[in-house]
Scaffold this active site. Structure first.
Site, PDB file in Angstrom:
ATOM      1  N   ARG A   4       0.856  -1.187   0.000  1.00 47.22           N
ATOM      2  CA  ARG A   4       0.000   0.000   0.000  1.00 47.22           C
ATOM      3  C   ARG A   4       0.890   1.234   0.000  1.00 47.22           C
ATOM      4  O   ARG A   4       2.028   1.183   0.473  1.00 47.22           O
ATOM      5  CB  ARG A   4      -0.937   0.003   1.209  1.00 47.22           C
ATOM      6  CG  ARG A   4      -0.225  -0.082   2.518  1.00 47.22           C
ATOM      7  CD  ARG A   4      -1.163  -0.397   3.675  1.00 47.22           C
ATOM      8  NE  ARG A   4      -0.414  -0.437   4.923  1.00 47.22           N
ATOM      9  CZ  ARG A   4      -0.102   0.606   5.638  1.00 47.22           C
ATOM     10  NH1 ARG A   4      -0.447   1.813   5.231  1.00 47.22           N
ATOM     11  NH2 ARG A   4       0.578   0.503   6.763  1.00 47.22           N
ATOM     12  N   ASP A  43      10.281  -0.971  13.623  1.00 46.60           N
ATOM     13  CA  ASP A  43      10.363   0.417  14.046  1.00 46.60           C
ATOM     14  C   ASP A  43      10.743   0.435  15.526  1.00 46.60           C
ATOM     15  O   ASP A  43      10.588  -0.563  16.229  1.00 46.60           O
ATOM     16  CB  ASP A  43       9.013   1.122  13.847  1.00 46.60           C
ATOM     17  CG  ASP A  43       8.781   1.512  12.390  1.00 46.60           C
ATOM     18  OD1 ASP A  43       9.779   1.774  11.685  1.00 46.60           O
ATOM     19  OD2 ASP A  43       7.612   1.542  11.954  1.00 46.60           O
ATOM     20  N   ARG A  53      -3.391  10.571   0.620  1.00 50.75           N
ATOM     21  CA  ARG A  53      -4.287  11.361   1.460  1.00 50.75           C
ATOM     22  C   ARG A  53      -4.935  12.452   0.624  1.00 50.75           C
ATOM     23  O   ARG A  53      -4.231  13.251   0.023  1.00 50.75           O
ATOM     24  CB  ARG A  53      -3.513  12.012   2.600  1.00 50.75           C
ATOM     25  CG  ARG A  53      -2.916  10.996   3.534  1.00 50.75           C
ATOM     26  CD  ARG A  53      -2.287  11.680   4.714  1.00 50.75           C
ATOM     27  NE  ARG A  53      -1.581  10.703   5.521  1.00 50.75           N
ATOM     28  CZ  ARG A  53      -0.624  11.008   6.361  1.00 50.75           C
ATOM     29  NH1 ARG A  53      -0.263  12.265   6.497  1.00 50.75           N
ATOM     30  NH2 ARG A  53      -0.020  10.078   7.074  1.00 50.75           N
ATOM     31  N   GLU A  90      22.735  10.116   2.426  1.00 46.67           N
ATOM     32  CA  GLU A  90      22.595   8.669   2.598  1.00 46.67           C
ATOM     33  C   GLU A  90      22.689   7.968   1.249  1.00 46.67           C
ATOM     34  O   GLU A  90      22.020   8.354   0.300  1.00 46.67           O
ATOM     35  CB  GLU A  90      21.239   8.322   3.238  1.00 46.67           C
ATOM     36  CG  GLU A  90      21.122   8.740   4.668  1.00 46.67           C
ATOM     37  CD  GLU A  90      19.846   8.217   5.335  1.00 46.67           C
ATOM     38  OE1 GLU A  90      19.200   7.296   4.779  1.00 46.67           O
ATOM     39  OE2 GLU A  90      19.503   8.735   6.409  1.00 46.67           O
ATOM     40  N   TYR A 141      12.306  -6.126  10.145  1.00 50.04           N
ATOM     41  CA  TYR A 141      12.368  -4.672  10.027  1.00 50.04           C
ATOM     42  C   TYR A 141      11.441  -4.096  11.101  1.00 50.04           C
ATOM     43  O   TYR A 141      10.239  -4.060  10.952  1.00 50.04           O
ATOM     44  CB  TYR A 141      11.948  -4.201   8.632  1.00 50.04           C
ATOM     45  CG  TYR A 141      12.024  -2.694   8.535  1.00 50.04           C
ATOM     46  CD1 TYR A 141      13.257  -2.063   8.570  1.00 50.04           C
ATOM     47  CD2 TYR A 141      10.883  -1.916   8.473  1.00 50.04           C
ATOM     48  CE1 TYR A 141      13.346  -0.679   8.530  1.00 50.04           C
ATOM     49  CE2 TYR A 141      10.965  -0.536   8.426  1.00 50.04           C
ATOM     50  CZ  TYR A 141      12.200   0.072   8.455  1.00 50.04           C
ATOM     51  OH  TYR A 141      12.286   1.442   8.428  1.00 50.04           O
ATOM     52  N   ARG A 157      20.278  -4.908   3.361  1.00 54.14           N
ATOM     53  CA  ARG A 157      20.734  -3.719   2.647  1.00 54.14           C
ATOM     54  C   ARG A 157      21.487  -2.881   3.664  1.00 54.14           C
ATOM     55  O   ARG A 157      21.140  -2.856   4.849  1.00 54.14           O
ATOM     56  CB  ARG A 157      19.554  -2.915   2.097  1.00 54.14           C
ATOM     57  CG  ARG A 157      18.839  -3.575   0.946  1.00 54.14           C
ATOM     58  CD  ARG A 157      19.678  -3.656  -0.310  1.00 54.14           C
ATOM     59  NE  ARG A 157      19.892  -2.337  -0.926  1.00 54.14           N
ATOM     60  CZ  ARG A 157      20.722  -2.129  -1.942  1.00 54.14           C
ATOM     61  NH1 ARG A 157      21.440  -3.118  -2.429  1.00 54.14           N
ATOM     62  NH2 ARG A 157      20.859  -0.934  -2.467  1.00 54.14           N
ATOM     63  N   ARG A 215      18.724  10.338   0.175  1.00 56.25           N
ATOM     64  CA  ARG A 215      18.158  11.502   0.869  1.00 56.25           C
ATOM     65  C   ARG A 215      19.261  12.261   1.598  1.00 56.25           C
ATOM     66  O   ARG A 215      20.365  11.746   1.798  1.00 56.25           O
ATOM     67  CB  ARG A 215      17.049  11.096   1.840  1.00 56.25           C
ATOM     68  CG  ARG A 215      17.487  10.216   2.981  1.00 56.25           C
ATOM     69  CD  ARG A 215      16.306   9.911   3.904  1.00 56.25           C
ATOM     70  NE  ARG A 215      16.691   9.029   4.988  1.00 56.25           N
ATOM     71  CZ  ARG A 215      15.906   8.704   6.003  1.00 56.25           C
ATOM     72  NH1 ARG A 215      14.686   9.192   6.067  1.00 56.25           N
ATOM     73  NH2 ARG A 215      16.323   7.896   6.957  1.00 56.25           N
TER      74      ARG A 215
END
Length: 371
Positions: free
Chosen positions: A170, A354, A174, A304, A352, A247, A278
């Site tokens: 997804r 958070d 917005r 980065e 992964y 990675r 970025r």
């Protein structure tokens, strides 16, 4: 036996476990092979700026228990993540919202934006076969070409047609003017930096740095009844079944003699030609002010670069494809047989995570083991 628990790694998972165990009256030793605590959330003060040494870390969560827990150790500021995308000098708001669609197509109303996306999505019929088709089927070709394709190919080092569709199940779209990237109730950066937060968690706990657990495993294991291991799971088993893939990220840091480089904490470079993914300007995580509330005259930026991981590099993002997931399951079966060692955290669980999920996972483990 000197300690009830040996905690291997002083990142968030290890620090939370150590804190909860000490609080429960257990004796704990924390070791880390790095010369500093805090793992990948380590921040270092330079020029009055807390520099995120291992990439931008923005705390966000919907979990009230986790939020209340971290606030025991640090006050958090009200930083809201609102990245900007730079495509060949054109600037767009992220996540995709009405500002993005207005800049992309000149549309003004949510209805016009929705119609434009619906029209472009029609290009893909049937089940998307790869990431490119998946992205176009979600947001249309224009947004894909300018804001997804180049960035994703730099991030993964692969053409979008070669990447599996599931990587972007997804994409947040917005139809409002909301620039808040994270859909989280609680968000911010710890005042004084993450190192200070972890320091507070580890207050009163014995910590040994520059200590490589796997090199001194037998003697360290002999010092404790139980071990909580937060390092790479394949390294623990000496890679006997093969290497799990990651990675990696490389940072180029620059201190600039100017107060403002890009006017935002994070700017993503979404074209393929710009080699970095970025640029982070660290001072904006704390609104350009030092701890006394003064404006900081200089700035520090980090470019980065995403790269293929090779042995010896810092592992960042697990490559959770079918092959690596199957290999991890084999290592997990070995880990489950270890009698006194518990495995947890991003590297030990090959997940992964958070930051809030790491903390939640550590809190849950402690609930199970503290009787």
């Amino acid at each position: 036996m000197k300690y009830d628990y040996l905690v291997v790694g002083s990142g968030l998972f290890g620090a939370v476990c150590a804190q909860k165990l000490k609080e429960a009256g257990k004796s704990v030793l924390v070791i880390d092979k790095r010369p500093n605590i805090a793992g990948n959330v380590y921040t270092e003060k330079q020029e009055g700026i807390h520099v995120h040494k291992y990439g931008a870390h923005i705390f966000h969560t919907n979990n009230k228990e986790v939020w209340e827990y971290v606030n025991r150790f640090s006050e958090f500021n009200r930083f809201t993540n609102s990245p900007v995308a730079n495509y060949k000098g054109e600037l767009y708001s992220l996540p995709f919202n009405m500002y993005t669609f207005n800049k992309m197509w000149g549309v003004v109303t949510p209805e016009e934006a929705a119609a434009k996306i619906a029209e472009q999505r029609k290009e893909i019929t049937g089940e998307p076969k790869n990431l490119e088709e998946q992205a176009i089927s979600l947001v249309g070709r224009d947004i894909y070409e300018k804001l997804i394709k180049g960035y994703t190919e730099k991030q993964w080092g692969r053409d979008c047609k070669e990447l599996p569709a599931f990587i972007i199940k997804r994409l947040p779209v917005r139809l409002t003017f909301d620039n808040n990237y994270f859909n989280a109730l609680y968000q911010g950066i710890p005042v004084g930096g993450y190192t200070k937060l972890v320091e507070q968690m580890l207050s009163g706990i014995e910590v040994q740095l520059n200590t490589d657990y796997l090199e001194q495993k037998e003697e360290l294991d002999a010092m404790a009844e139980n071990v909580i291991y937060t390092g790479p799971i394949d390294a623990y088993f000496d890679y006997q079944l093969g290497y799990l893939q990651y990675r990696s990220v490389r940072f180029e840091n620059e201190t600039l003699d100017q107060p403002n480089f890009q006017g935002n904490a994070a700017v993503n470079y979404t074209d393929r030609e710009t080699p970095w993914t970025r640029i982070i300007e660290h001072k904006w995580f704390e609104f350009g002010k030092d701890e006394e509330g003064n404006d900081i005259p200089k700035t520090i930026i980090s470019k980065e670069y995403s790269s293929e991981w090779k042995f010896g590099d810092e592992p960042y993002y697990p490559v959770n494809d079918e092959e690596n997931t199957a290999l991890y399951q084999k290592y997990k079966a070995l880990a489950d047989k270890e009698e006194k060692v518990l495995f947890g955290g991003r590297l030990a669980e090959y997940k992964y995570y958070d930051m809030d999920m790491v903390i939640e996972s550590a809190l849950n483990l402690c609930k199970q083991i503290i009787k």
